[in-house]
Design a protein around this motif. Structure first.
Motif, PDB file in Angstrom:
ATOM      1  N   SER A  37       0.805  -1.196  -0.098  1.00 37.26           N
ATOM      2  CA  SER A  37      -0.045   0.135  -0.059  1.00 37.26           C
ATOM      3  C   SER A  37       1.104   1.144   0.147  1.00 37.26           C
ATOM      4  O   SER A  37       1.730   1.256   0.883  1.00 37.26           O
ATOM      5  N   ALA A  38       0.588   2.070  -0.962  1.00 39.88           N
ATOM      6  CA  ALA A  38       1.358   3.501  -0.951  1.00 39.88           C
ATOM      7  C   ALA A  38       0.850   4.083   0.188  1.00 39.88           C
ATOM      8  O   ALA A  38      -0.174   4.358   0.497  1.00 39.88           O
ATOM      9  N   ASN A  39       1.914   4.954   0.782  1.00 39.19           N
ATOM     10  CA  ASN A  39       1.837   6.128   1.510  1.00 39.19           C
ATOM     11  C   ASN A  39       1.799   7.317   0.839  1.00 39.19           C
ATOM     12  O   ASN A  39       2.964   7.641   0.186  1.00 39.19           O
ATOM     13  N   ASP A  40       0.681   8.149   0.690  1.00 41.03           N
ATOM     14  CA  ASP A  40       0.994   9.433  -0.103  1.00 41.03           C
ATOM     15  C   ASP A  40       0.810  10.720   0.763  1.00 41.03           C
ATOM     16  O   ASP A  40      -0.080  10.512   1.884  1.00 41.03           O
ATOM     17  N   SER A  41       1.054  11.749   0.525  1.00 35.43           N
ATOM     18  CA  SER A  41       0.830  13.254   1.520  1.00 35.43           C
ATOM     19  C   SER A  41      -0.107  14.089   0.401  1.00 35.43           C
ATOM     20  O   SER A  41       0.224  14.019  -0.851  1.00 35.43           O
ATOM     21  N   PHE A  42      -1.083  14.602   1.088  1.00 37.35           N
ATOM     22  CA  PHE A  42      -1.949  15.252   0.410  1.00 37.35           C
ATOM     23  C   PHE A  42      -1.650  16.884   0.783  1.00 37.35           C
ATOM     24  O   PHE A  42      -2.110  17.218   1.891  1.00 37.35           O
ATOM     25  N   SER A  43      -1.170  17.793  -0.103  1.00 35.15           N
ATOM     26  CA  SER A  43      -0.831  19.108   0.168  1.00 35.15           C
ATOM     27  C   SER A  43      -1.238  20.052  -0.595  1.00 35.15           C
ATOM     28  O   SER A  43      -2.121  19.851  -1.879  1.00 35.15           O
ATOM     29  N   CYS A  44      -1.049  21.295  -0.401  1.00 33.59           N
ATOM     30  CA  CYS A  44      -1.495  22.405  -1.192  1.00 33.59           C
ATOM     31  C   CYS A  44      -0.600  23.493  -0.970  1.00 33.59           C
ATOM     32  O   CYS A  44       0.014  23.946   0.026  1.00 33.59           O
ATOM     33  N   HIS A  45      -0.490  24.458  -2.067  1.00 34.28           N
ATOM     34  CA  HIS A  45       0.163  25.744  -1.944  1.00 34.28           C
ATOM     35  C   HIS A  45      -0.859  26.568  -2.134  1.00 34.28           C
ATOM     36  O   HIS A  45      -1.598  26.381  -3.224  1.00 34.28           O
ATOM     37  N   VAL A  46      -0.923  27.771  -1.340  1.00 38.92           N
ATOM     38  CA  VAL A  46      -1.763  28.750  -1.382  1.00 38.92           C
ATOM     39  C   VAL A  46      -1.025  30.312  -1.610  1.00 38.92           C
ATOM     40  O   VAL A  46      -0.252  30.425  -0.570  1.00 38.92           O
ATOM     41  N   ARG A  47      -1.351  30.851  -2.640  1.00 40.58           N
ATOM     42  CA  ARG A  47      -0.737  32.215  -3.031  1.00 40.58           C
ATOM     43  C   ARG A  47      -1.468  33.148  -2.502  1.00 40.58           C
ATOM     44  O   ARG A  47      -2.604  33.503  -2.879  1.00 40.58           O
ATOM     45  N   PHE A  48      -0.994  34.059  -1.921  1.00 42.68           N
ATOM     46  CA  PHE A  48      -1.859  35.212  -1.474  1.00 42.68           C
ATOM     47  C   PHE A  48      -1.432  36.741  -2.027  1.00 42.68           C
ATOM     48  O   PHE A  48      -0.092  36.614  -2.381  1.00 42.68           O
ATOM     49  N   ALA A  49      -2.135  37.605  -2.051  1.00 34.83           N
ATOM     50  CA  ALA A  49      -1.582  39.056  -2.619  1.00 34.83           C
ATOM     51  C   ALA A  49      -2.852  39.877  -1.825  1.00 34.83           C
ATOM     52  O   ALA A  49      -3.947  39.565  -1.802  1.00 34.83           O
TER      53      ALA A  49
END
Length: 194
Positions: free
Chosen positions: A116-128
């Motif tokens: 079974s694969a272990n994955d990470s679930f991420s995101c980048h949020v850009r602000f202005a």
């Protein structure tokens, strides 16, 4: 003499529609049906890091609904209510707002003893506009569901931009290794799928 009744052979099939195993007998197979597994765990942010004055990196505990994650209203910047007077002159009407979200699912390895694969679930949020140095902000994350429809509880993540802090955002690649040949350097960082 009367013949004694024969004892039944121990069953080696177990489960739905089969005889139960005799006491002490080993069962080779179990047949199960009508099994339902429910995911009742809502998603939540397990780690976060400010990478620059306009970029926040978040990691979730499980897969998220990708369409919902792209909704910019799920990420609100507010002045940290615990900050007291350290607002740096920031006008609440000019707070940074989310501009785009980049999704990142990364393979981390295999579970011990399984495929079974272990994955990470991420995101980048850009602000202005960018966050001001030294001002204590909070990013409120809410409105997200996982793939099973479990809604997350709103989370408030305290962030303060420090221009002297190290960042993992910068990646330097060099092309050309001969001592007397020209060298080309590239500086960049992967921001997910946006």
């Amino acid at each position: 003499r009367r013949a004694s009744p024969r004892r039944p052979e121990p069953s080696r099939r177990c489960g739905s529609g089969r005889a139960a195993p005799a006491l002490g007998a080993r069962c080779d197979r179990w047949f199960l049906d009508d099994v339902t597994v429910l995911d009742l765990t809502p998603p939540h942010v397990v780690s976060f890091r400010l990478l620059s004055d306009s970029l926040l990196f978040l990691t979730f505990n499980e897969p998220y609904d990708m369409a919902q994650l792209r909704d910019l209203s799920n990420f609100q910047v507010v002045l940290d209510p615990d900050a007291g007077n350290t607002t740096g002159g920031q006008d609440p009407g000019e707070l940074p707002a989310a501009q785009e979200v980049g999704l990142l699912v990364r393979f981390e390895g295999f579970s011990l003893g399984s495929s079974s694969a272990n994955d990470s679930f991420s995101c980048h949020v850009r602000f202005a506009p960018p966050l001001r140095a030294g001002v204590r902000y909070a990013v409120e994350v809410s409105g997200l569901c996982d793939e099973s429809g479990n809604a997350m509880r709103p989370q408030r993540l305290p962030v303060t931009f420090d221009p002297d802090a190290e960042t993992v955002l910068v990646k330097v690649n060099q092309q050309g290794y001969l001592p007397d040949s020209p060298k080309v350097g590239y500086v960049g960082g992967y921001l997910g799928d946006h």
